[in-house]
Scaffold this motif. Structure first.
Motif, PDB file in Angstrom:
ATOM      1  N   GLU A 233     -36.032  43.313 -41.070  1.00 14.22           N
ATOM      2  CA  GLU A 233     -35.527  43.719 -39.755  1.00 14.22           C
ATOM      3  C   GLU A 233     -34.553  44.894 -39.868  1.00 14.22           C
ATOM      4  O   GLU A 233     -34.425  45.692 -38.940  1.00 14.22           O
ATOM      5  CB  GLU A 233     -34.832  42.541 -39.074  1.00 14.22           C
ATOM      6  CG  GLU A 233     -35.746  41.376 -38.723  1.00 14.22           C
ATOM      7  CD  GLU A 233     -36.817  41.774 -37.718  1.00 14.22           C
ATOM      8  OE1 GLU A 233     -36.476  42.484 -36.749  1.00 14.22           O
ATOM      9  OE2 GLU A 233     -37.982  41.379 -37.909  1.00 14.22           O
ATOM     10  N   LEU A 234     -33.877  44.984 -40.995  1.00 17.81           N
ATOM     11  CA  LEU A 234     -32.918  46.075 -41.203  1.00 17.81           C
ATOM     12  C   LEU A 234     -33.637  47.425 -41.211  1.00 17.81           C
ATOM     13  O   LEU A 234     -33.114  48.417 -40.685  1.00 17.81           O
ATOM     14  CB  LEU A 234     -32.155  45.859 -42.516  1.00 17.81           C
ATOM     15  CG  LEU A 234     -31.064  46.872 -42.868  1.00 17.81           C
ATOM     16  CD1 LEU A 234     -30.025  46.981 -41.756  1.00 17.81           C
ATOM     17  CD2 LEU A 234     -30.388  46.468 -44.190  1.00 17.81           C
ATOM     18  N   ALA A 235     -34.839  47.471 -41.792  1.00 22.11           N
ATOM     19  CA  ALA A 235     -35.621  48.706 -41.803  1.00 22.11           C
ATOM     20  C   ALA A 235     -36.025  49.106 -40.386  1.00 22.11           C
ATOM     21  O   ALA A 235     -36.029  50.295 -40.037  1.00 22.11           O
ATOM     22  CB  ALA A 235     -36.860  48.530 -42.676  1.00 22.11           C
ATOM     23  N   LEU A 236     -36.352  48.127 -39.558  1.00 20.56           N
ATOM     24  CA  LEU A 236     -36.709  48.400 -38.163  1.00 20.56           C
ATOM     25  C   LEU A 236     -35.512  48.943 -37.388  1.00 20.56           C
ATOM     26  O   LEU A 236     -35.646  49.824 -36.537  1.00 20.56           O
ATOM     27  CB  LEU A 236     -37.235  47.122 -37.498  1.00 20.56           C
ATOM     28  CG  LEU A 236     -38.558  46.567 -38.041  1.00 20.56           C
ATOM     29  CD1 LEU A 236     -38.849  45.200 -37.436  1.00 20.56           C
ATOM     30  CD2 LEU A 236     -39.702  47.537 -37.757  1.00 20.56           C
ATOM     31  N   GLU A 237     -34.346  48.416 -37.712  1.00 16.34           N
ATOM     32  CA  GLU A 237     -33.116  48.889 -37.072  1.00 16.34           C
ATOM     33  C   GLU A 237     -32.857  50.356 -37.408  1.00 16.34           C
ATOM     34  O   GLU A 237     -32.496  51.159 -36.535  1.00 16.34           O
ATOM     35  CB  GLU A 237     -31.944  48.023 -37.547  1.00 16.34           C
ATOM     36  CG  GLU A 237     -30.593  48.408 -36.962  1.00 16.34           C
ATOM     37  CD  GLU A 237     -29.446  47.639 -37.594  1.00 16.34           C
ATOM     38  OE1 GLU A 237     -28.340  48.216 -37.700  1.00 16.34           O
ATOM     39  OE2 GLU A 237     -29.658  46.471 -37.992  1.00 16.34           O
ATOM     40  N   VAL A 238     -33.074  50.708 -38.674  1.00 20.97           N
ATOM     41  CA  VAL A 238     -32.889  52.093 -39.110  1.00 20.97           C
ATOM     42  C   VAL A 238     -33.898  53.008 -38.430  1.00 20.97           C
ATOM     43  O   VAL A 238     -33.569  54.110 -37.984  1.00 20.97           O
ATOM     44  CB  VAL A 238     -33.007  52.196 -40.645  1.00 20.97           C
ATOM     45  CG1 VAL A 238     -33.118  53.654 -41.078  1.00 20.97           C
ATOM     46  CG2 VAL A 238     -31.820  51.533 -41.316  1.00 20.97           C
ATOM     47  N   GLU A 239     -35.144  52.547 -38.350  1.00 22.44           N
ATOM     48  CA  GLU A 239     -36.196  53.332 -37.715  1.00 22.44           C
ATOM     49  C   GLU A 239     -35.854  53.615 -36.247  1.00 22.44           C
ATOM     50  O   GLU A 239     -36.104  54.699 -35.728  1.00 22.44           O
ATOM     51  CB  GLU A 239     -37.525  52.575 -37.799  1.00 22.44           C
ATOM     52  CG  GLU A 239     -38.727  53.355 -37.310  1.00 22.44           C
ATOM     53  CD  GLU A 239     -39.202  54.431 -38.278  1.00 22.44           C
ATOM     54  OE1 GLU A 239     -40.100  55.187 -37.894  1.00 22.44           O
ATOM     55  OE2 GLU A 239     -38.673  54.510 -39.410  1.00 22.44           O
TER      56      GLU A 239
END
Length: 252
Positions: A233-239
């Protein structure tokens, strides 16, 4: 499997500090992704793990299965089970793909005290594995990466990784310059290697690769340190939000 403690690294020629105290553990069977803005030290970390010249470790330690990596030459690290897939794979004119693969494979087997693979065994193995990545026989006959497109170079590196069966696979921005179809093929090759005894460290700018290679843990690296870790989910937040909000949050 991989344990990095307080790793500090500088560029040897300039004395410029790049990594400023990296702590990271990658367990066997897990996939860890590292994301971060340009200049944060992501690629430097991959270079230091593989033993590339031009970098000086000023503090900290790195072990792979309990063995001190920093005391080993690059070829010794490879024989121990470390593999690095480059952001920009090198062309090697005059060295055939098949010759390169078999020489690398048997050199590692010999270093581990294992018997070399015969020509027949190798040929059967490489043909079988190359089909997964849509690498045809003509591509196997060519010099390593010479005249290859960006996608072909990356698929060729994943073939090397599949043949060598390393313990720890470090992918340095493997998605760089790839179209969607090529990225899916590369991700397929990586996913087929996922194994309870193997770890992955995937370095990327973008979340799109992680749609196809589902990470267990995502780390954010900023200014030479890992500043935040979490689930996919952290990668989605960055995206969605970029790094700016996160950097403001850290500054506070």
């Amino acid at each position: 499997m991989l344990k990095i403690k307080n790793l500090k690294v500088e560029l040897t020629a300039k004395g410029k500090s790049i990594l400023k105290g990296v702590d990271l553990s990658v367990e066997a069977g897990s996939v860890h992704a590292i994301m971060g803005p340009n200049g944060s030290g992501k690629s430097t970390l991959s270079y230091v793990l593989s033993g590339r010249e031009g970098y000086t470790v000023t503090d900290g330690s790195v072990t792979l299965d309990g063995t001190d990596l920093l005391d080993l030459e690059p070829e010794e690290r490879a024989a121990l089970g470390l593999f690095l897939a480059f952001q920009y794979p090198t062309e090697i004119p005059g060295v055939g793909n098949m010759t390169f693969l078999r020489t690398a494979l048997n050199a590692q087997r010999k270093a581990r005290g294992e018997p070399e693979m015969s020509s027949g065994e190798f040929l059967k193995e490489v043909r079988e594995k190359s089909r997964t990545l849509q690498i045809d026989s003509e591509m196997l006959k060519r010099s390593v990466n010479v005249g290859f497109s960006g996608g072909e170079k990356k698929r060729n590196e994943i073939l090397q990784m599949i043949m060598l069966e390393p313990k720890l696979c470090v992918l340095d921005e493997t998605d760089s310059g790839l179209d969607v179809d090529a990225m899916k093929l590369v991700a397929k090759g990586v996913n087929e290697l996922r194994h309870s005894g193997r770890g992955f460290l995937v370095i990327t700018h973008y979340q799109r690769l992680l749609d196809h290679i589902q990470p267990d843990v995502v780390h954010i690296m900023v200014n030479g340190r890992i500043v935040k870790s979490g689930t996919a989910e952290l990668a989605l937040e960055v995206e969605k939000n970029g790094y700016a909000d996160m950097m403001v949050e850290l500054a506070e």
